[in-house]
Design a protein around this motif. Structure first.
Motif, PDB file in Angstrom:
ATOM      1  N   MET A 122      33.959  38.393  44.134  1.00 42.71           N
ATOM      2  CA  MET A 122      34.935  38.941  43.683  1.00 42.71           C
ATOM      3  C   MET A 122      35.626  39.884  42.591  1.00 42.71           C
ATOM      4  O   MET A 122      35.602  39.912  41.705  1.00 42.71           O
ATOM      5  CB  MET A 122      35.900  38.373  44.124  1.00 42.71           C
ATOM      6  N   PRO A 123      35.817  41.503  42.858  1.00 39.61           N
ATOM      7  CA  PRO A 123      35.800  42.603  41.913  1.00 39.61           C
ATOM      8  C   PRO A 123      37.134  42.119  41.176  1.00 39.61           C
ATOM      9  O   PRO A 123      37.616  41.341  41.715  1.00 39.61           O
ATOM     10  CB  PRO A 123      36.075  43.827  42.527  1.00 39.61           C
ATOM     11  N   ARG A 124      37.489  42.454  39.779  1.00 37.27           N
ATOM     12  CA  ARG A 124      38.323  42.254  39.105  1.00 37.27           C
ATOM     13  C   ARG A 124      39.889  42.706  39.587  1.00 37.27           C
ATOM     14  O   ARG A 124      40.760  42.162  39.446  1.00 37.27           O
ATOM     15  CB  ARG A 124      37.672  42.146  37.654  1.00 37.27           C
ATOM     16  N   VAL A 125      39.003  44.043  40.194  1.00 39.02           N
ATOM     17  CA  VAL A 125      40.646  45.033  41.012  1.00 39.02           C
ATOM     18  C   VAL A 125      39.940  45.450  41.845  1.00 39.02           C
ATOM     19  O   VAL A 125      39.264  45.776  42.003  1.00 39.02           O
ATOM     20  CB  VAL A 125      41.307  45.868  39.502  1.00 39.02           C
ATOM     21  N   PHE A 126      40.842  45.113  43.361  1.00 39.03           N
ATOM     22  CA  PHE A 126      40.881  45.976  44.574  1.00 39.03           C
ATOM     23  C   PHE A 126      41.167  47.775  44.560  1.00 39.03           C
ATOM     24  O   PHE A 126      40.200  48.556  45.268  1.00 39.03           O
ATOM     25  CB  PHE A 126      41.325  45.729  45.489  1.00 39.03           C
ATOM     26  N   TYR A 127      41.681  48.171  43.384  1.00 37.36           N
ATOM     27  CA  TYR A 127      41.392  49.690  43.797  1.00 37.36           C
ATOM     28  C   TYR A 127      42.649  50.144  42.019  1.00 37.36           C
ATOM     29  O   TYR A 127      43.009  49.083  41.139  1.00 37.36           O
ATOM     30  CB  TYR A 127      42.671  50.410  44.421  1.00 37.36           C
ATOM     31  N   SER A 128      41.764  50.951  41.429  1.00 38.20           N
ATOM     32  CA  SER A 128      42.025  51.281  40.104  1.00 38.20           C
ATOM     33  C   SER A 128      41.685  52.724  39.609  1.00 38.20           C
ATOM     34  O   SER A 128      41.031  53.382  40.269  1.00 38.20           O
ATOM     35  CB  SER A 128      41.338  50.442  38.875  1.00 38.20           C
ATOM     36  N   GLU A 129      42.957  53.273  39.507  1.00 33.60           N
ATOM     37  CA  GLU A 129      42.948  55.064  39.109  1.00 33.60           C
ATOM     38  C   GLU A 129      44.283  55.352  38.362  1.00 33.60           C
ATOM     39  O   GLU A 129      44.980  55.200  38.200  1.00 33.60           O
ATOM     40  CB  GLU A 129      42.669  55.560  40.893  1.00 33.60           C
ATOM     41  N   SER A 130      43.471  56.816  37.861  1.00 31.29           N
ATOM     42  CA  SER A 130      44.899  57.183  37.168  1.00 31.29           C
ATOM     43  C   SER A 130      45.854  57.569  38.515  1.00 31.29           C
ATOM     44  O   SER A 130      46.289  57.823  39.289  1.00 31.29           O
ATOM     45  CB  SER A 130      44.257  58.731  36.784  1.00 31.29           C
ATOM     46  N   ILE A 131      47.100  57.628  37.641  1.00 32.42           N
ATOM     47  CA  ILE A 131      48.531  57.883  38.729  1.00 32.42           C
ATOM     48  C   ILE A 131      48.026  59.747  38.689  1.00 32.42           C
ATOM     49  O   ILE A 131      49.057  59.915  40.146  1.00 32.42           O
ATOM     50  CB  ILE A 131      50.131  57.922  37.941  1.00 32.42           C
ATOM     51  N   ARG A 132      47.500  61.087  38.219  1.00 28.75           N
ATOM     52  CA  ARG A 132      47.199  61.805  38.980  1.00 28.75           C
ATOM     53  C   ARG A 132      46.747  61.762  40.468  1.00 28.75           C
ATOM     54  O   ARG A 132      46.702  61.573  41.000  1.00 28.75           O
ATOM     55  CB  ARG A 132      47.161  63.104  38.213  1.00 28.75           C
ATOM     56  N   ARG A 133      45.662  60.968  39.701  1.00 27.48           N
ATOM     57  CA  ARG A 133      44.591  60.545  41.064  1.00 27.48           C
ATOM     58  C   ARG A 133      45.134  60.152  42.749  1.00 27.48           C
ATOM     59  O   ARG A 133      45.346  60.154  43.628  1.00 27.48           O
ATOM     60  CB  ARG A 133      43.155  60.425  40.711  1.00 27.48           C
ATOM     61  N   PHE A 134      45.717  59.551  41.700  1.00 37.07           N
ATOM     62  CA  PHE A 134      46.879  57.783  42.978  1.00 37.07           C
ATOM     63  C   PHE A 134      47.438  58.787  43.763  1.00 37.07           C
ATOM     64  O   PHE A 134      47.656  58.581  45.331  1.00 37.07           O
ATOM     65  CB  PHE A 134      47.182  56.917  42.539  1.00 37.07           C
ATOM     66  N   LEU A 135      48.036  59.824  43.414  1.00 40.99           N
ATOM     67  CA  LEU A 135      49.537  61.014  43.426  1.00 40.99           C
ATOM     68  C   LEU A 135      48.964  61.920  44.961  1.00 40.99           C
ATOM     69  O   LEU A 135      49.152  62.013  45.972  1.00 40.99           O
ATOM     70  CB  LEU A 135      50.378  61.755  42.788  1.00 40.99           C
TER      71      LEU A 135
END
Length: 652
Positions: A1-14
């Motif tokens: 199982m991955p440590r996180v399911f999703y991680s991005e910069s806030i800029r990219r997330f938006l």
């Protein structure tokens, strides 16, 4: 199982579409994506895009996995050097205490076990999306952790701005935080649940330079099992360790790895500690029933095949001459196996089988020796842990091997020579005539239970051995990270643990089974805990749980288990007098001096168990006594109190 399911910069997330983000979350989810989870994630994405739209720098993480707790943090936002932990209750209009404690627990877990969080400011936020507006209040819960903020879907930005108005932190690289080591020290209950769900011991144990790597011990045992299998050998391994070093965790890991390993090999974890087995079976069953949607009865049946009461295994073996299905048997607290006299007495009185002329170690080895090809026995040995009449200790295992099973290969660490393990015996004498090999990895020398300080076990040993100089120095080294206090006021002790515990950190009342004159304080050790499983597992709203401080667990209830914070109630059965400890038993209406060396060991070990049950800190309650009551004379208590104060334990 991955440590996180999703991680991005806030800029990219938006800039990403909601469906694109959802797709990434779903691809890392090992479970089927149902409509409830899908809609929950979409709502969280929608709310957060609105809440953080003005923050271009920073990082956002969804579903950060915490193996120790078997849970995931909904959302983590890293902004301006501050870590915001968000627990969402989508559709909820209330800020439930259980949800508040949940997000506090996440913060505590990261602060305690995540290397990059140790030096960062953590701000837990509970988001009940339909909740009322709540006044934002500043203040630290403890060093580096804010008191939880309560938000709805509309005021998350206001909460973040509020923290920025109070705190200024140094920026750091979010990727360093994501990739930082997570080095947990789970409770045995958490460990059993995590292993049962498929995690391995390396994921849920520490791996730093100051602690023994439990994975190394597990690997050595696996090598021995494979060697025994390939070469058709019978082997017995002795894993030793200080209290809380992780012996039971290693045993559970081996049982989990080898359970149904193949059709010709099964492993079972056996313990004579009935409270421990009941608690672990119940914990596994509750967890699996909830996760898999099966009935509690189904889950409990599976758990009982994995972890068994040793007496059930023994009784089943008595009824047949066939070899058991298990090729690998792990015996927890093997030093507590019964002597020949104790087992014969039990078999005569309870089973109608007189003249049963074997000790429990001899019988258990004999059962595994029925296999015609290979078998492995793993004995988990705690130093100074014998606490009851009729417990044979380690020497009986070697005596049985020498007299009846010299063809078995013995694996052990040379640390087993310490007096806590073999008492007054000589290791060369114990091993004389046996095939043996020393394996250093089979000894666990560092306590993992007290993760705030690894020297608590040594401190307790120094106290019990009346090694005042060493005890004073060890206390000086641990006190900043592991609070230890003393009081004559029972209510003050209760207040102390309640103030120390945060979130769902568990606290409870523990006392010696010989503490018969604690009863005037409402501590009645003769009244057994009605259900150890409820006492250890139920939440703080349940009157049967340890949180209510109404039922005291004795050394028999709590050996092998642990709490975060404890009140250790010290009675006159083990009292300091004339520069040493005196041993007493309350019989009839008065205390009688104990002269039996064996019974003295049991009393001393009972206090060793009690004083090593707390993971984070303890308060010792010693009554004032009363000279109006000769069974509670003040002199029975004053010297013990003064002795502990003299080595530096601070009164409250």
């Amino acid at each position: 199982m991955p440590r996180v399911f999703y991680s991005e910069s806030i800029r990219r997330f938006l800039s990403q579409s909601d469906e694109e983000i959802l797709g990434i979350l779903a691809s890392n989810n090992s479970f089927e994506l149902n409509d409830l989870q899908r809609n929950t994630w979409l709502e969280e994405i929608r709310i957060l895009k609105s809440a953080i739209s003005e923050f271009k720098d920073g990082c956002i993480i969804f579903e950060y996995t915490i193996p120790r707790m078997g849970k995931r943090i909904d959302v983590i936002i890293i902004l301006r050097g501050i870590i915001f932990l968000l627990e969402f209750k989508v559709g909820s209009s209330s800020y439930d205490r259980s949800a508040i404690n949940q997000v506090i627990d996440y913060a505590l877990d990261l602060k305690n076990f995540h290397s990059e969080s140790l030096k960062r400011l953590l701000v837990p936020i509970l988001v009940a999306t339909k909740g009322r507006d709540v006044l934002l209040n500043a203040g630290l819960l403890k060093d580096g952790i804010y008191k939880p903020l309560l938000c709805n879907s509309n005021n998350i930005k206001a909460a973040i701005d509020f923290i920025f108005s109070k705190e200024k932190e140094v920026n750091f690289e979010p990727l360093d935080w994501i990739n930082a080591s997570y080095a947990p020290t789970p409770t045995i209950i958490e460990a059993a649940q995590a292993l049962y769900k498929g995690h391995n011991v390396a994921e849920i144990s520490r791996n730093d330079a100051s602690a023994i790597n439990l994975a190394r011990t597990s690997r050595e045992i696996s090598k021995i099992i494979e060697y025994s299998k390939v070469n058709r050998k019978k082997s017995i391994c002795f894993i030793t360790g200080v209290p809380g070093a992780g012996k039971t965790l290693v045993g559970l890991n081996i049982a989990n790895e080898r359970h149904n390993f193949d059709k010709n090999e099964h492993a079972v974890f056996l313990s004579g500690n009935k409270p421990l087995v009941n608690v672990l079976q119940e914990a596994l069953a509750r967890d699996e029933s909830k996760r898999k949607g099966i009935t509690k009865a189904e889950a409990l049946a599976k758990a009982k095949a994995f972890i068994q009461i040793i007496h059930h295994f023994r009784d089943d073996a008595i009824s047949t001459d066939e070899a058991p299905i298990e090729k690998v048997a792990i015996f927890d607290e093997a030093q507590r196996a019964w002597t020949k006299e104790q087992l014969e007495k039990f078999m005569t009185q309870k089973k109608g089988k007189p003249n049963f002329n074997m000790s429990e170690p001899e019988f258990l080895i004999r059962v595994m020796d029925r296999h015609t090809d290979w078998a492995v026995i793993i004995c988990l040995i705690g130093g100074g842990q014998e606490i009851n009449t009729g417990e044979a200790g380690l020497s009986e295992w070697f005596s049985s091997l020498k007299q009846h099973f010299p063809h078995w290969m013995v694996y052990l660490s040379n640390k087993i020579s310490d007096s806590e393990f073999i008492r007054d015996s000589s290791l060369p004498d114990l091993l004389n005539g046996l095939q043996y090999k020393f394996v250093p990895e089979l000894h666990l020398s560092v306590s993992m239970r007290s993760f705030r300080s690894e020297k608590v076990a040594a401190f307790v040993k120094a106290i019990l051995d009346v090694d005042s100089i060493n005890a004073t120095e060890l206390l000086r080294q641990i006190i900043d990270n592991y609070p230890i206090a003393i009081t004559r006021d029972f209510n003050a002790a209760k207040t102390w643990v309640k103030e120390k515990a945060k979130g769902t950190e568990r606290f409870g009342l523990i006392a010696s089974s010989g503490g018969r004159r604690l009863r005037p304080h409402g501590i009645w050790v003769q009244s057994k805990i009605n259900s150890p499983a409820n006492w250890f597992l139920n939440d703080m709203d349940d009157v049967r749980s340890s949180y209510f401080l109404e039922e005291a667990a004795t050394e028999f209830d709590i050996q092998g288990l642990e709490l975060d914070w404890t009140i250790v109630c010290w009675d006159a059965d083990f009292r300091f007098e004339n520069g040493t400890f005196g041993y007493y038993s309350f019989t009839g209406v008065s205390w009688k001096r104990v002269n039996s060396e064996e019974k003295k060991i049991y009393i001393k070990n009972a206090y060793r168990v009690l004083l090593t049950r707390a993971r984070q800190g303890m308060v010792i309650f010693i009554p004032y006594g009363s000279d109006d009551d000769l069974t509670r004379a003040t002199k029975y208590y004053d010297e013990t109190y003064n002795y502990l104060c003299s080595i530096g334990v601070k009164p409250i």
